[in-house]
Write an enzyme that holds these catalytic residues in place. Structure first.
Site, short mmCIF file in Angstrom:
data_model
loop_
_atom_site.label_atom_id
_atom_site.label_comp_id
_atom_site.label_asym_id
_atom_site.label_seq_id
_atom_site.Cartn_x
_atom_site.Cartn_y
_atom_site.Cartn_z
N GLY A 55 0.83 -1.20 0.00
CA GLY A 55 0.00 0.00 0.00
C GLY A 55 0.87 1.24 0.00
N CYS A 82 5.12 -6.28 1.91
CA CYS A 82 5.51 -4.87 1.90
C CYS A 82 4.74 -4.09 2.99
CB CYS A 82 5.31 -4.28 0.51
SG CYS A 82 6.20 -2.74 0.27
N TYR A 83 3.85 -3.19 2.61
CA TYR A 83 3.09 -2.46 3.63
C TYR A 83 2.35 -3.44 4.56
CZ TYR A 83 -0.34 0.66 5.78
OH TYR A 83 -1.11 1.35 6.68
N HIS A 170 8.01 -7.52 -3.26
CA HIS A 170 6.79 -7.95 -3.96
C HIS A 170 6.98 -9.26 -4.71
CE1 HIS A 170 4.33 -4.38 -3.21
NE2 HIS A 170 5.47 -3.72 -3.22
N GLU A 172 4.70 -10.93 -6.11
CA GLU A 172 3.66 -11.07 -7.15
C GLU A 172 4.06 -10.51 -8.50
OE1 GLU A 172 3.66 -9.15 -4.54
OE2 GLU A 172 2.64 -7.24 -4.84
N SER A 224 -22.04 -3.94 -24.96
CA SER A 224 -21.30 -3.16 -25.96
C SER A 224 -20.90 -4.02 -27.14
CB SER A 224 -20.04 -2.58 -25.32
OG SER A 224 -19.11 -3.62 -25.07
N GLY A 225 -20.95 -5.34 -26.95
CA GLY A 225 -20.48 -6.22 -28.01
C GLY A 225 -19.07 -6.69 -27.78
N GLY A 226 -18.40 -6.10 -26.79
CA GLY A 226 -17.04 -6.54 -26.45
C GLY A 226 -17.08 -7.80 -25.61
N VAL A 227 -15.91 -8.36 -25.37
CA VAL A 227 -15.83 -9.61 -24.62
C VAL A 227 -16.38 -9.44 -23.21
CG1 VAL A 227 -14.30 -11.48 -23.89
CG2 VAL A 227 -13.66 -10.07 -25.82
N ASP A 228 -16.01 -8.34 -22.56
CA ASP A 228 -16.36 -8.18 -21.15
C ASP A 228 -17.87 -8.14 -20.93
OD1 ASP A 228 -13.66 -7.83 -21.21
OD2 ASP A 228 -13.73 -5.68 -20.78
N SER A 229 -18.54 -7.23 -21.64
CA SER A 229 -19.97 -7.12 -21.38
C SER A 229 -20.70 -8.37 -21.88
CB SER A 229 -20.55 -5.85 -22.00
OG SER A 229 -20.47 -5.86 -23.40
N LYS A 369 -8.32 -9.36 -18.08
CA LYS A 369 -8.87 -9.65 -19.42
C LYS A 369 -8.67 -11.11 -19.86
CE LYS A 369 -10.67 -7.56 -23.08
NZ LYS A 369 -11.64 -6.46 -22.99
#
Ligand code: XMP
Length: 513
Positions: A55, A82-83, A170, A172, A224-229, A369
């Site tokens: 953080g 870390c934090y 870190h 990750e 929207s037609g995109g992958v996500d929506s 994604k």
């Protein structure tokens, strides 16, 4: 919940989600929760382990975020990063001090003997990625120092009896080459995870989660037609069936034939209940004369909300708003607690609930994604759809640099179609995060068939990226660039010059606006 879960408490680091993502890559389900979630609630989920993220703050500041002590005292293994390690140190009576030299970037840690469970089997000396202004001067009572570095007397610590661990660097990020192994050891050896999770399991998880949240309510969702929506809508459809309505808004800044394709594909092929609204005129009227990028984004966001709102009222009776928001959308648009500055207003995040009093349903909010793509495959979405490159919410409006007019949009649409087509023909489309055309507000002199021309410039942008948060320009073959250039000038009237964008993110962004 049937599978084991490691919860990541988010203290505001840019890398928090990466921790969860690394664990999911290791077949361990992981989810991010805000640092202020009450300890009782966290423990009630019976996590196999807990990770305290990094953080931007200093635990020495008044009001710095901390978790409840109970999180550390429940016998559940905890790893502070870390934090997060500094919070653990501070809560348990160790000493956190300002580092004489802020450590940022590569560092070398030396592992202390005997090796603790986190470092077992790893080299005695390792490169890691550090980013901290404070350090742990002395570990809390009961802990032993598990690693040191030139600038940190306690680079790692552990209290194996209480199953508490801390790493000041870190693990990750990719710059810590052995980091994934440290996380694997924490999950499998210390927390006893069995690796019982995969993206297919997430489908059931997400569907059950949506059902539990929505109950008998009705959901409206923007498509929207995109992958996500699309993936979000398919999950919601699976969860609530006919109580879902998808609204597709043609905002006039879509790609060639996109509106027709979305309606045909999604409504017919996947049986999604889609209501299509043609609002192109309205968007273009609102954009007339506007050249400032943030203004464009805000206008498109606002008009989208108006249109969507009207549609919701017209259709009536909704309780929830479904969205395909991904994690990178969230991190670039809002700041949790820290100083991470909003970079661009992503119009698909925030805004809607206030005007509409709908509760958000965001089944993809934890994901990146490529995880959403894997999810799309798991629910049977066509590869052609799954493999679509991202397309920004404000569409071609942020790729027409300068004023957005119908003529300039038409020109860019044709150029964009050429770029997409050539990338696909030469097998590059699927290898790139994005490849597209940008219309510059620059005209230049050329000569075509003995005639002087004074026409528009197209910039070609092609980038490689894992998640859109950083990106590098693609080293496209010169022959491919030559073909692109020739096709753009020959096939798109009004274009006489093509340039290739060789900027990375950072310091540039992927979209030009
Ligand atoms: P930038 O330009 O910020 O873009 O480097 C990062 C990624 O996000 C996409 N992008 C958007 N996606 N709504 C979206 O859904 C938006 O407003 C938006 N703006 C940028 C961009 O295409 C890239 O993949």
């Amino acid at each position: 919940m049937t599978h084991q879960t490691i919860l990541v408490l988010d203290f505001g680091s840019q890398y928090t989600q990466l921790i969860a993502r690394r664990l999911r890559e290791l077949a361990v389900y992981s989810e991010v929760v805000p640092w202020h979630e009450p300890a009782g609630q966290i423990l009630a989920r019976a996590p196999a382990g807990i990770i305290l993220s990094g953080g931007p703050r200093s635990v020495r500041d008044a009001g710095a975020p901390r978790c409840g002590r109970a999180v550390l005292e429940a016998g559940v293994p905890v790893l502070g990063i870390c934090y997060g390690m500094q919070v653990m140190t501070d809560l348990l009576g160790g000493q956190v001090e300002a580092a004489p030299h802020r450590e940022y970037g590569p560092a070398t840690v030396r592992v202390a003997e005997p090796r603790g469970a986190v470092f077992d089997g790893l080299p005695a000396s390792m490169e890691v990625w550090a980013s901290h202004g404070d350090l742990v001067a002395s570990a809390p009572p009961g802990f032993r120092v598990a690693a040191t570095s030139a600038n940190a007397p306690v680079a790692a610590m552990e209290d194996a009896g209480r199953r508490l661990y801390g790493l000041l660097f870190h693990p990750e990020v990719a710059h810590s080459p052995h980091g994934a192994e440290m996380l694997r050891r924490f999950a499998y050896v210390i927390c006893g995870c069995r690796g019982d999770w995969n993206i297919g399991a997430y489908v059931d998880e997400a569907v059950a989660g949506i059902r539990a949240q929505v109950g008998g309510g009705r959901v409206i969702c923007g498509l929207s037609g995109g992958v996500d929506s699309t993936v979000a809508a398919l999950l919601m459809h699976r969860a609530v069936g006919g109580r879902l309505t998808c609204v597709f808004v043609d905002n006039g800044v879509l790609r060639l034939d996109e509106a027709a394709q979305v309606k045909r594909r999604l409504a017919e092929k996947y049986a999604l209940p889609v209501v299509a609204v043609d609002a192109a005129e309205r968007f273009l009227a609102a954009l007339a004369g506007v050249t400032d990028p943030e203004q464009k984004r805000k206008i498109i966001g606002r008009v989208f909300i108006e249109v969507f709102d009207e549609e919701a009222v017209r259709l009536g009776g909704f309780d929830f708003l479904g969205q395909g928001t991904l994690y990178p959308d969230v991190i670039e648009s809002v700041s949790v607690i820290g100083p991470s500055a909003p970079i661009k207003s992503h119009h698909n995040v925030g805004g809607l609930p206030e005007t509409m009093r709908l509760t958000l349903v965001e089944p993809l909010r934890q994901l990146f994604k490529d995880e959403v793509r894997a999810l799309g495959r798991a629910i049977g979405l066509d590869e052609e759809f799954v493999a679509r490159q991202p397309f920004p919410g404000p569409g071609l409006a942020v790729r027409v640099i300068g004023e957005v007019t119908r003529e300039r949009l038409d020109l860019l649409r044709r150029a964009d179609a050429v770029v997409v087509d050539e990338m696909k023909r030469q097998g590059w489309y699927g290898r790139l995060w994005q490849s597209f055309a940008v219309l510059l507000p620059v005209r230049s002199v050329g000569v075509m068939g003995d005639e002087r021309t004074y026409e528009a410039t197209i910039a070609v942008r092609a980038v490689e990226s894992r998640d859109g948060m950083t990106a590098d320009w693609a080293r496209l073959p010169h022959d491919l660039l030559a073909t692109l250039s020739a096709r753009l000038v020959n096939e798109v009237p009004g274009v006489n010059r093509v340039v290739y964008d060789v900027s990375s993110k950072p310091p540039s962004t992927i979209e030009w606006e």
